[in-house]
Design a protein around this motif. Structure first.
Motif, PDB file in Angstrom:
ATOM      1  N   PRO A 159     -57.924 -40.919 100.347  1.00  0.00           N
ATOM      2  CA  PRO A 159     -57.253 -42.168  99.969  1.00  0.00           C
ATOM      3  C   PRO A 159     -57.214 -42.395  98.455  1.00  0.00           C
ATOM      4  O   PRO A 159     -56.560 -43.323  97.979  1.00  0.00           O
ATOM      5  CB  PRO A 159     -58.089 -43.253 100.665  1.00  0.00           C
ATOM      6  CG  PRO A 159     -59.381 -42.619 101.016  1.00  0.00           C
ATOM      7  CD  PRO A 159     -59.131 -41.158 101.159  1.00  0.00           C
ATOM      8  N   LYS A 162     -53.838 -42.731  96.945  1.00  0.00           N
ATOM      9  CA  LYS A 162     -53.257 -44.079  96.913  1.00  0.00           C
ATOM     10  C   LYS A 162     -53.648 -44.793  95.622  1.00  0.00           C
ATOM     11  O   LYS A 162     -52.833 -45.487  94.996  1.00  0.00           O
ATOM     12  CB  LYS A 162     -53.739 -44.876  98.122  1.00  0.00           C
ATOM     13  CG  LYS A 162     -53.143 -46.281  98.193  1.00  0.00           C
ATOM     14  CD  LYS A 162     -53.683 -47.053  99.386  1.00  0.00           C
ATOM     15  CE  LYS A 162     -53.075 -48.454  99.435  1.00  0.00           C
ATOM     16  NZ  LYS A 162     -53.655 -49.262 100.536  1.00  0.00           N
ATOM     17  N   CYS A 165     -51.499 -43.491  92.887  1.00  0.00           N
ATOM     18  CA  CYS A 165     -50.135 -44.008  93.023  1.00  0.00           C
ATOM     19  C   CYS A 165     -50.052 -45.451  92.544  1.00  0.00           C
ATOM     20  O   CYS A 165     -49.077 -45.848  91.892  1.00  0.00           O
ATOM     21  CB  CYS A 165     -49.666 -43.895  94.474  1.00  0.00           C
ATOM     22  SG  CYS A 165     -49.334 -42.198  94.986  1.00  0.00           S
ATOM     23  N   GLU A 166     -51.078 -46.238  92.846  1.00  0.00           N
ATOM     24  CA  GLU A 166     -51.114 -47.624  92.368  1.00  0.00           C
ATOM     25  C   GLU A 166     -51.194 -47.645  90.842  1.00  0.00           C
ATOM     26  O   GLU A 166     -50.558 -48.475  90.184  1.00  0.00           O
ATOM     27  CB  GLU A 166     -52.308 -48.361  92.987  1.00  0.00           C
ATOM     28  CG  GLU A 166     -52.128 -48.659  94.472  1.00  0.00           C
ATOM     29  CD  GLU A 166     -53.405 -49.159  95.144  1.00  0.00           C
ATOM     30  OE1 GLU A 166     -54.482 -49.103  94.494  1.00  0.00           O
ATOM     31  OE2 GLU A 166     -53.326 -49.596  96.302  1.00  0.00           O
ATOM     32  N   TYR A 172     -46.411 -45.196  98.200  1.00  0.00           N
ATOM     33  CA  TYR A 172     -47.299 -44.254  98.896  1.00  0.00           C
ATOM     34  C   TYR A 172     -47.216 -44.472 100.402  1.00  0.00           C
ATOM     35  O   TYR A 172     -47.199 -45.607 100.873  1.00  0.00           O
ATOM     36  CB  TYR A 172     -48.740 -44.458  98.426  1.00  0.00           C
ATOM     37  CG  TYR A 172     -49.750 -43.512  99.043  1.00  0.00           C
ATOM     38  CD1 TYR A 172     -49.661 -42.144  98.818  1.00  0.00           C
ATOM     39  CD2 TYR A 172     -50.774 -43.983  99.862  1.00  0.00           C
ATOM     40  CE1 TYR A 172     -50.574 -41.268  99.378  1.00  0.00           C
ATOM     41  CE2 TYR A 172     -51.698 -43.111 100.425  1.00  0.00           C
ATOM     42  CZ  TYR A 172     -51.595 -41.760 100.178  1.00  0.00           C
ATOM     43  OH  TYR A 172     -52.500 -40.888 100.737  1.00  0.00           O
TER      44      TYR A 172
END
Length: 333
Positions: A159, A162, A165-166, A172
């Motif tokens: 994870p 993610k 990506c944030e 995502y």
């Protein structure tokens, strides 16, 4: 019944008549690589690279692209020397030893039998898993190539992707395990990267399918262009997502034991595994249990054999193995 006189069939005649056409896919691929990578930079770098084809399909292409690097298991061996050509550390011990003993290889790339999955080693002969490769690729594509797009990963991927990506403002999505679930989205949407825990990764600018050589060349280009070692580049992604280690263990069980554990998972019977208290559960494809301190583990049953695959992530290798040990004890308790 129809009968065919094989002796009278002539491939040469079929070629002449246009019924059979030879297509040089290997040269097409090599040309495609030359157009998309700075191969001169990779060829002329002072960095040293090594490649293990695992006796697979990548050997000829890599010899043509980079004839001066170090090669291993790059000859024809239909039995793969009795070793399953899956690019995971336990299958690549000779390659890891080659890198360690050489003392001057900066990065080692391995691909599986059909060259669509990647295995990677740093200059110390330490295995770099696909979670780290996915993070490295995203970091390179966004910061150096100035590319954007959605990131789509299989359920078993960390994870922490993610989190990255944030950090970069990327969309995502998590899907079921199996690259077909990723490829379908890549065909219809603007996808930067699609990846699996097993080492199958695809990126924008190429085909919507896994390609271990393409991913390896992207990492090598990243190293060469930045002038940094793989460890230095990994340290850069750790500044964004935090350091972590990922481990996996397979439990070979009697089918009835496997089925019983799966039923327990379905019925939410596990609220803790030893000292690890479950904070939340995700069930997209298997069961992913989240603990404190960004730790998690996942249970997924094989659909073809009496095996439970357990995955764990923590800050260190020792802590990841401690989670796996606690989970096995609870499951068999």
């Amino acid at each position: 019944a129809n009968s065919v006189d094989v002796e009278k069939l002539s491939i040469a005649d079929y070629v002449k008549s246009g019924m059979i056409e030879y297509v040089d896919l290997e040269t097409m691929y090599v040309d495609h690589v030359e157009k998309n990578f700075d191969m001169d930079a990779i060829r002329n770098t002072k960095m040293n690279f090594a490649y293990d084809a695992m006796y697979g399909a990548g050997q000829n292409v890599m010899r043509r692209l980079l004839p001066d690097i170090t090669f291993m298991h790059c000859d024809n061996n239909p039995g793969f020397e009795g070793q399953a050509p899956e690019p995971i550390h336990k299958n690549l011990i000779p390659f890891a030893s080659l890198i360690t003993e050489s003392g001057d290889i900066d990065c080692g790339l391995a691909t599986d039998g059909d060259a669509d999955r990647i295995g990677l080693y740093n200059g110390k002969g330490e295995f770099v898993d696909s979670h780290h490769i996915i993070l490295l690729l995203i970091n390179y594509l966004v910061t150096q190539k100035k590319m954007t797009g959605k990131v789509v990963n299989a359920f078993s991927v960390t994870p922490r992707v993610k989190k990255m990506c944030e950090h970069y403002g990327l969309e995502y999505q998590v899907v079921q395990i199996g690259f077909k679930h990723i490829a379908g989205i890549m065909i219809t949407e603007d996808v930067l990267l699609g990846g699996e825990e097993s080492g199958g990764i695809a990126i924008k600018g190429h085909i919507p399918e896994r390609d271990g050589i393409w991913m390896g060349l992207t990492i090598w280009e990243y190293m060469v262009k930045s002038g940094k070692t793989l460890d230095q580049l990994i340290d850069e992604i750790y500044k964004i997502v935090g350091p972590f280690k990922f481990e996996r263990s397979d439990m070979h069980l009697k089918e009835e034991v496997k089925v019983a554990i799966v039923e327990n998972c379905k019925n939410n019977k596990y609220s803790e595994f030893g000292q690890y208290k479950v904070k939340r559960i995700e069930t997209i494809d298997g069961w992913k249990y989240f603990f404190d301190n960004d730790e998690w583990m996942m249970i997924r049953a094989s659909g073809t054999e009496p095996v439970l695959r357990n995955y764990a992530e923590s800050a260190t290798t020792e802590k990841a193995f401690a989670i796996l040990k606690a989970v096995e004890k609870t499951l068999l308790g």
